[in-house]
Design an enzyme around this catalytic site. Structure first.
Site, PDB file in Angstrom:
ATOM      1  N   ILE A   1       0.830  -0.900   0.241  1.00  0.00           N
ATOM      2  CA  ILE A   1      -0.063   0.115  -0.467  1.00  0.00           C
ATOM      3  C   ILE A   1       0.997   1.158   0.076  1.00  0.00           C
ATOM      4  O   ILE A   1       2.139   0.876   1.062  1.00  0.00           O
ATOM      5  CB  ILE A   1      -0.836   0.162   1.439  1.00  0.00           C
ATOM      6  CG1 ILE A   1      -1.786  -1.235   1.260  1.00  0.00           C
ATOM      7  CG2 ILE A   1      -1.718   1.406   1.609  1.00  0.00           C
ATOM      8  CD1 ILE A   1      -2.704  -1.292   2.524  1.00  0.00           C
ATOM      9  N   GLY A   2       0.233   1.661  -0.436  1.00  0.00           N
ATOM     10  CA  GLY A   2       1.229   3.003  -0.809  1.00  0.00           C
ATOM     11  C   GLY A   2       0.031   4.220  -1.387  1.00  0.00           C
ATOM     12  O   GLY A   2      -0.320   4.549  -2.654  1.00  0.00           O
TER      13      GLY A   2
ATOM     14  N   CYS B   1       9.282  -1.799  -0.924  1.00  0.00           N
ATOM     15  CA  CYS B   1       9.378  -1.399   0.438  1.00  0.00           C
ATOM     16  C   CYS B   1      10.361  -1.255   1.910  1.00  0.00           C
ATOM     17  O   CYS B   1       9.624  -1.311   2.669  1.00  0.00           O
ATOM     18  CB  CYS B   1       7.627  -2.517   1.343  1.00  0.00           C
ATOM     19  SG  CYS B   1       7.061  -3.217  -0.048  1.00  0.00           S
TER      20      CYS B   1
END
Length: 211
Positions: free
Chosen positions: A148-149, A178
């Site tokens: 998730i970003g 990540c």
């Protein structure tokens, strides 16, 4: 979790940079209240994307032939490719919400979707001084299945998540995902022995109340 119905857009394989152009348009429309909160589900051809803080030694060897694109989202390096479900979230946050609050909600909704698909998963809190543990991990094996970003601009979120369904995991070994050298990236196919992208799309849309 608050009720937050979303409008669903679905596409198949979309070039990353073309997707970024469209996402920028969607964000502008949401900022002007010309569209409702939106979830856009799609996939990308193979590409590594990097945040502004990604160290050079985390990047892949160019000999692998996969392009590297700098992006405006939070987080560090991630990989996109066929067999991965990407979700971009264009959502106007409430006055009492920040982007960190919404990312936590996204994690929990994806944990719920994975449970419906037969995979137990969890979000993690980040210990002080550690690299952000944003994303979703499998409960039993401790592998990372969702990256998730996200960011927000004028109260509206953009970017989102990438859920590994049944794509090739080898490119993850060519870089540092990540910001975590120890991360073991996984997929639904690896964890369950089977995966169906259309089934995953339906479960994710339902978890986000998107139609």
């Amino acid at each position: 979790m608050r009720e937050r119905p979303l409008t669903l857009i679905q596409d198949e394989l979309v070039d990353y940079e073309k997707a970024m152009e469209r996402m920028t348009d969607l964000v502008g429309e949401r900022q002007r209240d010309e569209r409702p909160d939106t979830l856009w589900l799609l996939s990308h051809p193979s590409v590594f994307t990097v945040g502004r803080r990604t160290p050079l030694h985390h990047l892949p060897d160019p000999a692998h032939g996969i392009p590297v694109v700098e992006t405006g989202r939070g987080g560090q390096l991630t990989y996109h490719g066929p067999g991965q479900l990407v979700g971009y979230l264009i959502v106007k946050l409430g006055e009492d919400e920040g982007i960190v609050d919404y990312v936590r909600e996204v994690e929990l909704r994806l944990v719920s979707a994975l449970a419906e698909l037969g995979l137990q998963a969890e979000r993690r809190d980040t210990p002080p001084g550690s690299e952000l543990l944003t994303g979703v991990w499998t409960t039993e094996t401790g592998r990372k299945v969702v990256s998730i970003g996200m960011r927000q601009s004028r109260g509206v979120t953009s970017h989102g998540f990438a859920l590994n369904v049944d794509g090739d995991l080898e490119p993850w070994h060519w870089a540092i995902p990540c910001g975590m050298p120890e991360a073991d990236m996984t997929s639904l196919l690896r964890e369950r022995g089977s995966a169906d992208l259309s089934e995953v799309r339906a479960a994710v849309a339902a978890a986000f109340d998107a139609s």
